[in-house]
Design an enzyme around this catalytic site. Structure first.
Site, short mmCIF file in Angstrom:
data_model
loop_
_atom_site.label_atom_id
_atom_site.label_comp_id
_atom_site.label_asym_id
_atom_site.label_seq_id
_atom_site.Cartn_x
_atom_site.Cartn_y
_atom_site.Cartn_z
N ASP A 179 49.50 35.45 62.08
CA ASP A 179 49.23 36.24 63.45
C ASP A 179 47.64 35.82 63.77
O ASP A 179 46.89 35.74 62.97
CB ASP A 179 49.42 37.79 62.96
CG ASP A 179 49.32 38.52 64.05
OD1 ASP A 179 49.61 38.09 65.19
OD2 ASP A 179 48.81 39.68 64.03
N ILE A 182 42.02 39.75 67.52
CA ILE A 182 40.58 39.98 67.86
C ILE A 182 39.99 40.99 67.09
O ILE A 182 40.37 42.09 67.11
CB ILE A 182 40.14 39.82 69.34
CG1 ILE A 182 40.76 38.86 70.10
CG2 ILE A 182 38.73 40.28 69.63
CD1 ILE A 182 40.70 38.92 71.90
N ARG A 184 36.01 42.77 65.46
CA ARG A 184 34.55 42.83 65.71
C ARG A 184 33.95 41.99 64.59
O ARG A 184 34.13 42.49 63.20
CB ARG A 184 34.28 44.26 65.71
CG ARG A 184 32.95 44.59 66.27
CD ARG A 184 32.89 46.08 66.27
NE ARG A 184 32.39 47.01 65.12
CZ ARG A 184 32.66 48.06 64.74
NH1 ARG A 184 33.43 48.87 65.62
NH2 ARG A 184 32.27 48.78 63.83
N GLU A 247 51.45 36.12 67.74
CA GLU A 247 51.22 36.26 69.11
C GLU A 247 50.92 35.02 69.93
O GLU A 247 50.82 34.97 71.12
CB GLU A 247 50.12 37.49 69.44
CG GLU A 247 50.76 38.96 69.22
CD GLU A 247 50.47 39.40 68.12
OE1 GLU A 247 50.17 38.94 67.14
OE2 GLU A 247 50.96 40.83 67.83
N GLU A 303 31.39 49.63 72.57
CA GLU A 303 32.69 49.50 72.75
C GLU A 303 33.53 49.82 73.85
O GLU A 303 32.81 50.42 74.90
CB GLU A 303 33.49 50.47 71.39
CG GLU A 303 33.05 50.24 70.00
CD GLU A 303 33.88 49.10 69.63
OE1 GLU A 303 34.84 48.21 70.30
OE2 GLU A 303 33.64 48.85 68.28
#
Length: 506
Positions: A179, A182, A184, A247, A303
């Site tokens: 997989d 993204i 942090r 994905e 964020e």
């Protein structure tokens, strides 16, 4: 270098339709779109200054005002990183995303929904990969992540330099299912990265947890600067892409050809073959670190809700084994709260909602928009068409399906087919003329939402039992079917304004 992007080369392609398959071809296409790419030779400091500049140029989204939606930028001279460039804001415009995916802005959600249902799995290439033109191994003298990768520190409060657009790729220790996600990522040392896993929200976090149960390291690659189709596709979540769904196959479907992978050089993992940078490493079991252990600011990075998040006390640690990159590499980054996050998170959310509702009640939902104000996650506008009296109430059913399609949604606005769901002024017009608070608000308290919303906290309301729980709310701004004749918008004469203005309507 044969693929080095220079202005001379770009200008020779002005009449050519550029096929977008990596970051460089994406930038070349943007160069041909008026006002969509700005390049500067003025030196910029990656520590807070670079993002500070882009806040004014084109960040948009939930960034503190003044900001605006503007062009992507390329910084050609980055302090402390000679010969390296940084691109920012590539996806910080719905118009740009549509152009890079060869579609129209209003069609993006539907396009991604179809791509999920027709995946094209990635393939492994043989021979040398572009991302491995230059190789730096961690056991070599002088190896230093912070010098090799020009990762910006977005604000003066950040825990450190962040990799915000790293495509993390790993495989489950039991099944081998891969997989891309993204996460942090903060540079913590010469060969160390912290990685933050939102509990229960990402597949790679579950892979790391299983590897830890087995007492194993989790091999991981982090590809930076890739085809925008990969960045958009990587942001899908369950139930649209369940555990075991890679994905990268969404990007393959969008491009109608598979994403090419290569074997890493130092770990048993694969990476995106035409990435600008690849970081190879291993997630260590039973090791946790403070995200701000070097800066002690107490904060992580800005964020998507528009606030600077608190530093985590329990980040996982990646031990880096190598950094590889293309010649004259281009680092790609984004500002957390920007319009870029709206594109990456919001468009897959639109696709998830549209697909869920379309399966349940075909033809009723005209379109979906996850607006900038919600950072692409918290708010959705559903454009619903009531064709018969029996459709009354189905618009609210569609909203409930949307909440189950994407758990992080907090607010849903329902509008009729004559309201432009992509125009928040039009949505608020519908709220002001087709909505009464005592009958058209539906609240669902005590539902798990998103921990980064500071109002989703017991300290905000006694009704909230735990951090990340919210009262989800539906705002039904649709006209009752029995009264549709009372709510007909003013009927103007249809004309072709180009005759008078010389400008074709966009």
């Amino acid at each position: 270098m044969t693929e080095k992007m220079t202005r001379a080369k770009i200008k020779t392609e002005t009449t050519e339709k550029i096929k977008v398959r990596d970051l460089r071809s994406a930038l070349r296409r943007l160069e041909h779109m008026p006002g969509q790419l700005l390049e500067t030779n003025v030196e910029v400091d990656p520590s807070a200054e670079l993002s500070g500049v882009y806040r004014y140029v084109g960040a948009g989204g939930t960034v503190k005002r003044p900001t605006k939606e503007g062009p992507a930028m390329i910084f050609n001279h980055v302090k402390g990183h000679p010969g390296k460039r940084v691109a920012i804001g590539v996806l910080a415009s719905r118009k740009r995303v549509a152009a890079l995916l060869d579609t129209e802005p209003e069609n993006l959600g539907k396009l991604l929904w179809k791509s999920v249902d027709h995946p094209v799995p990635p393939v492994l290439i043989k021979g040398p990969a572009l991302c491995q033109q230059v190789v730096h191994r961690a056991d070599e003298p002088g190896f230093d992540l912070a010098k090799l990768v020009p990762a910006p520190t977005n604000t003066p409060d950040d825990a450190g330099p962040y990799i915000t657009l790293g495509m993390c790729y790993a495989a489950h220790p039991d099944t081998g299912a891969s997989d891309v996600t993204i996460h942090r990522l903060c540079i913590q040392g010469k060969d160390e990265l912290s990685i933050f896993f939102t509990p229960g929200a990402r597949h790679i976090g579950a892979m790391a947890e299983r590897a830890e149960e087995l007492g194993q390291k989790l091999p991981i690659s982090i590809s930076i600067g890739v085809d925008p189709a990969i960045e958009i596709g990587s942001c899908f979540e369950p139930p649209t892409t369940p555990f075991g769904y890679d994905e990268l196959a969404v990007a393959g479907a969008l491009r109608k050809e598979p994403v090419e992978l290569c074997n890493c050089l130092t770990v048993e993992q694969r990476a995106i073959a035409n990435a600008e940078y690849v970081i190879e490493g291993e997630v260590l079991p039973h090791v946790r670190i403070k995200e701000d252990q070097n800066s002690h600011t107490g904060y992580a990075m800005p964020e998507f809700p528009g606030y600077t998040g608190p530093a985590s006390e329990n980040c996982w640690l990646i031990k880096v084994k190598a950094v590889t990159h293309r010649e004259d590499p281009i680092m790609q980054t984004c500002i957390g709260p920007s319009e870029e996050h709206v594109s990456m998170a919001g468009i897959p959310t639109e696709a998830s909602i549209y697909g869920m509702v379309e399966k349940a009640m075909p033809g009723k939902l005209r379109n979906v928009y996850c607006s900038s104000a919600g950072g692409g996650k918290y708010m959705a506008v559903l454009q619903f068409q009531k064709k018969t009296a029996s459709d009354e109430g189905r618009q609210r059913q569609a909203a409930l399906l949307a909440f189950s399609a994407f758990s992080e949604l907090k607010h849903i606005f329902l509008v009729d087919e004559d309201v432009d769901c992509f125009d928040m002024d039009d949505v608020l017009w519908a709220m002001n003329t087709r909505f009464q608070g005592d009958r058209d608000i539906i609240t669902i308290p005590g539902v798990r939402c998103h921990p980064l919303d500071p109002s989703n906290s017991p300290s905000y309301s006694a009704s909230i039992l735990d951090q990340g729980i919210a009262c989800k709310t539906i705002f039904d701004c649709t006209v009752p079917f029995s009264q549709k004749d009372r709510f007909v918008r003013a009927r103007f004469l249809e004309v072709d304004a180009e005759k008078w203005t010389g400008q074709r309507e966009k």
